[in-house]
Design a protein around this motif. Structure first.
Motif, PDB file in Angstrom:
ATOM      1  N   VAL A 279       0.828  -1.204   0.000  1.00  0.00           N
ATOM      2  CA  VAL A 279       0.000   0.000   0.000  1.00  0.00           C
ATOM      3  C   VAL A 279       0.867   1.262   0.000  1.00  0.00           C
ATOM      4  N   PHE A 280       2.092   1.176   0.528  1.00  0.00           N
ATOM      5  CA  PHE A 280       2.978   2.335   0.572  1.00  0.00           C
ATOM      6  C   PHE A 280       3.376   2.806  -0.824  1.00  0.00           C
ATOM      7  N   ALA A 281       3.318   1.918  -1.810  1.00  0.00           N
ATOM      8  CA  ALA A 281       3.786   2.254  -3.154  1.00  0.00           C
ATOM      9  C   ALA A 281       2.956   3.360  -3.801  1.00  0.00           C
ATOM     10  N   THR A 282       1.705   3.497  -3.372  1.00  0.00           N
ATOM     11  CA  THR A 282       0.827   4.511  -3.971  1.00  0.00           C
ATOM     12  C   THR A 282       0.254   5.471  -2.929  1.00  0.00           C
ATOM     13  N   LEU A 283       0.966   5.641  -1.827  1.00  0.00           N
ATOM     14  CA  LEU A 283       0.489   6.546  -0.769  1.00  0.00           C
ATOM     15  C   LEU A 283       0.700   8.012  -1.134  1.00  0.00           C
ATOM     16  N   SER A 284       1.787   8.307  -1.839  1.00  0.00           N
ATOM     17  CA  SER A 284       2.072   9.703  -2.177  1.00  0.00           C
ATOM     18  C   SER A 284       2.775   9.754  -3.528  1.00  0.00           C
ATOM     19  N   HIS A 285       2.754  10.912  -4.146  1.00  0.00           N
ATOM     20  CA  HIS A 285       3.422  11.095  -5.435  1.00  0.00           C
ATOM     21  C   HIS A 285       4.884  11.476  -5.225  1.00  0.00           C
ATOM     22  N   PRO A 286       5.770  11.006  -6.086  1.00  0.00           N
ATOM     23  CA  PRO A 286       5.475  10.104  -7.197  1.00  0.00           C
ATOM     24  C   PRO A 286       5.246   8.669  -6.722  1.00  0.00           C
ATOM     25  N   PHE A 287       4.335   7.929  -7.407  1.00  0.00           N
ATOM     26  CA  PHE A 287       4.080   6.541  -7.063  1.00  0.00           C
ATOM     27  C   PHE A 287       5.346   5.711  -7.322  1.00  0.00           C
ATOM     28  N   LEU A 288       5.573   4.729  -6.443  1.00  0.00           N
ATOM     29  CA  LEU A 288       6.814   3.951  -6.501  1.00  0.00           C
ATOM     30  C   LEU A 288       6.785   2.885  -7.598  1.00  0.00           C
ATOM     31  N   THR A 289       7.861   2.837  -8.377  1.00  0.00           N
ATOM     32  CA  THR A 289       8.138   1.655  -9.193  1.00  0.00           C
ATOM     33  C   THR A 289       8.673   0.596  -8.233  1.00  0.00           C
ATOM     34  N   THR A 290       8.132  -0.603  -8.306  1.00  0.00           N
ATOM     35  CA  THR A 290       8.431  -1.600  -7.259  1.00  0.00           C
ATOM     36  C   THR A 290       8.356  -3.015  -7.813  1.00  0.00           C
ATOM     37  N   ILE A 291       8.910  -3.949  -7.058  1.00  0.00           N
ATOM     38  CA  ILE A 291       8.845  -5.375  -7.404  1.00  0.00           C
ATOM     39  C   ILE A 291       7.690  -6.006  -6.631  1.00  0.00           C
ATOM     40  N   ASP A 292       6.716  -6.539  -7.343  1.00  0.00           N
ATOM     41  CA  ASP A 292       5.593  -7.221  -6.696  1.00  0.00           C
ATOM     42  C   ASP A 292       6.024  -8.639  -6.329  1.00  0.00           C
ATOM     43  N   ILE A 293       6.058  -8.942  -5.028  1.00  0.00           N
ATOM     44  CA  ILE A 293       6.481 -10.273  -4.574  1.00  0.00           C
ATOM     45  C   ILE A 293       5.294 -11.212  -4.357  1.00  0.00           C
ATOM     46  N   HIS A 294       4.072 -10.714  -4.629  1.00  0.00           N
ATOM     47  CA  HIS A 294       2.847 -11.506  -4.484  1.00  0.00           C
ATOM     48  C   HIS A 294       2.711 -12.071  -3.064  1.00  0.00           C
ATOM     49  N   VAL A 295       2.662 -11.156  -2.114  1.00  0.00           N
ATOM     50  CA  VAL A 295       2.649 -11.537  -0.701  1.00  0.00           C
ATOM     51  C   VAL A 295       1.426 -12.371  -0.341  1.00  0.00           C
ATOM     52  N   GLN A 296       0.287 -12.140  -0.993  1.00  0.00           N
ATOM     53  CA  GLN A 296      -0.916 -12.921  -0.698  1.00  0.00           C
ATOM     54  C   GLN A 296      -0.695 -14.391  -1.015  1.00  0.00           C
ATOM     55  N   GLU A 297      -0.062 -14.658  -2.161  1.00  0.00           N
ATOM     56  CA  GLU A 297       0.203 -16.045  -2.545  1.00  0.00           C
ATOM     57  C   GLU A 297       1.219 -16.682  -1.607  1.00  0.00           C
ATOM     58  N   LEU A 298       2.231 -15.934  -1.202  1.00  0.00           N
ATOM     59  CA  LEU A 298       3.224 -16.447  -0.251  1.00  0.00           C
ATOM     60  C   LEU A 298       2.548 -16.900   1.040  1.00  0.00           C
ATOM     61  N   ALA A 299       1.665 -16.062   1.578  1.00  0.00           N
ATOM     62  CA  ALA A 299       1.003 -16.368   2.848  1.00  0.00           C
ATOM     63  C   ALA A 299       0.047 -17.545   2.708  1.00  0.00           C
ATOM     64  N   ARG A 300      -0.726 -17.565   1.617  1.00  0.00           N
ATOM     65  CA  ARG A 300      -1.677 -18.673   1.418  1.00  0.00           C
ATOM     66  C   ARG A 300      -0.949 -20.008   1.319  1.00  0.00           C
ATOM     67  N   GLN A 301       0.141 -20.034   0.567  1.00  0.00           N
ATOM     68  CA  GLN A 301       0.878 -21.283   0.393  1.00  0.00           C
ATOM     69  C   GLN A 301       1.525 -21.739   1.696  1.00  0.00           C
ATOM     70  N   ALA A 302       1.995 -20.790   2.501  1.00  0.00           N
ATOM     71  CA  ALA A 302       2.586 -21.150   3.794  1.00  0.00           C
ATOM     72  C   ALA A 302       1.576 -21.885   4.660  1.00  0.00           C
ATOM     73  N   ALA A 303       0.358 -21.356   4.726  1.00  0.00           N
ATOM     74  CA  ALA A 303      -0.684 -21.989   5.540  1.00  0.00           C
ATOM     75  C   ALA A 303      -1.070 -23.348   4.974  1.00  0.00           C
ATOM     76  N   ALA A 304      -1.257 -23.420   3.658  1.00  0.00           N
ATOM     77  CA  ALA A 304      -1.692 -24.677   3.039  1.00  0.00           C
ATOM     78  C   ALA A 304      -0.640 -25.772   3.198  1.00  0.00           C
ATOM     79  N   LEU A 305       0.632 -25.437   2.996  1.00  0.00           N
ATOM     80  CA  LEU A 305       1.694 -26.446   3.095  1.00  0.00           C
ATOM     81  C   LEU A 305       1.901 -26.902   4.533  1.00  0.00           C
ATOM     82  N   LEU A 306       1.771 -25.994   5.493  1.00  0.00           N
ATOM     83  CA  LEU A 306       1.921 -26.393   6.898  1.00  0.00           C
ATOM     84  C   LEU A 306       0.789 -27.319   7.326  1.00  0.00           C
ATOM     85  N   ILE A 307      -0.441 -26.988   6.978  1.00  0.00           N
ATOM     86  CA  ILE A 307      -1.582 -27.830   7.357  1.00  0.00           C
ATOM     87  C   ILE A 307      -1.458 -29.205   6.709  1.00  0.00           C
TER      88      ILE A 307
END
Length: 337
Positions: A279-307
């Motif tokens: 969310v910080f990437a678009t909080l103020s101008h100029p908007f940040l060029t950034t690397i999307d690490i897909h944090v939602q997928e990381l978290a979902r897979q962590a839970a699924a693999l542990l269970i």
């Protein structure tokens, strides 16, 4: 009067063992029978006693989520951790699990919290939302043979750890390559903290990209102590960088503010690229060029693999790499000849 499993069995015209197996969604029970049992539960207002079931099965159906201590960045101030917890909660809800948070202001306090949760049998396993070098929490989990999953790459016990991560070295290279492709030649790296494994890997990737382009690799800079700020100022004055790779979006905003106070324009004078696409990437101008690490997928897979590991403890411990992508916005521009 409390409705019991015997009442449900009587209403559905089946044995109590059939009701019990239906609660566990056993494949031994036909779908028609399951529907009949569930209709009887709904009619009678039956609520399963999961605590009793878990006690009988020696399971808590609860996952402990371990947040980093304040020295690694206050998780309460970082929406990235809240996003991770939310996605872990989605998977746990689907699997009829709950989550319990382990927190601490110091590493010793956090370790005590984790130890207490384990000793009181409050959880079936843990998910660590960080990867720290020489982490005493992870050593405790490993030594006690407690099931856990790690968000990030482990520095030790790699073959004995469930972990979900990006290729952080490659993402660091992608960030530096983005600047190089826009004509930048004097590029610095501003990191998070020296102990974070993810930061070390991203700096290696930055170094790979600059060496491949026959450019000078500069020492990693930080933004924590007065000495760090002096070193950063010296770097600006002596090297005159046109581009910076920054450890994450939140840190990038601090760097951006520092540069603006020092009369540098972003991206006109110095381009910035960071990581996480938070969310910080678009909080103020100029908007940040950034690397999307897909944090939602990381978290979902962590839970699924542990269970899955909790239910199949003899299976091989999985590792997963989630791809990244460059999100171009407003803080990287082409160098003008």
């Amino acid at each position: 009067m409390t409705v019991t499993i015997k009442d449900v069995a009587r209403e559905a015209g089946v044995a109590t063992s059939t009701v019990s197996r239906t609660l566990k969604d056993s494949p031994l029970i036909s779908e028609n029978t399951k529907v009949k049992v569930r209709q009887a539960m709904q009619k009678l207002g039956y609520t399963p006693n999961f605590a009793a079931q878990n006690l009988a099965n020696k399971s808590t159906r609860t996952i402990g989520v371990i947040l980093p201590v304040g020295t690694m960045g206050n998780p309460a101030q970082n929406p990235l951790f809240l996003e991770m917890i939310q996605e872990i909660g989605v998977v746990c809800n689907e699997q009829k699990y709950m989550i319990s948070l382990a927190t601490g202001k110091t590493m010793a306090e956090l370790k005590d919290s984790v130890r207490l949760m384990h000793q009181r049998k409050l959880v079936d396993g843990f998910i660590l939302l960080y990867s720290e070098a020489k982490d005493p929490i992870r050593k405790f989990l490993h030594d006690e043979k407690i099931p856990y999953a790690l968000l990030g790459k482990p520095d030790v016990y790699e073959n004995e750890t469930i972990y979900i991560d990006n290729d952080n070295r490659l993402s660091g290279k992608s960030a530096a390559d983005c600047l190089i492709q826009h004509g930048h030649q004097r590029i610095g790296y501003v990191g998070l903290t020296p102990s974070q494994v993810v930061d070390k890997e991203r700096y290696k990737g930055y170094s790979d990209a600059l060496r491949d382009a026959k450019l000078t690799v500069h020492p990693e800079l930080y933004f924590e102590t007065p000495t760090d700020f002096m070193a950063f100022q010296e770097f600006l004055e002596e090297t005159k960088p046109t581009g910076l790779v920054v450890g994450d979006d939140r840190l990038a905003l601090r760097v951006l503010q520092y540069l603006q106070l020092d009369k540098y324009k972003v991206p006109d004078d110095i381009s910035l690229i960071s990581f996480n696409n938070s969310v910080f990437a678009t909080l103020s101008h100029p908007f940040l060029t950034t690397i999307d690490i897909h944090v939602q997928e990381l978290a979902r897979q962590a839970a699924a693999l542990l269970i899955r590991h909790i239910h199949e403890p003899s299976a091989l411990l999985p590792k997963m790499i989630v791809p990244h992508e460059v999100i171009e916005r407003e803080t990287v521009m082409q160098v003008q000849d």
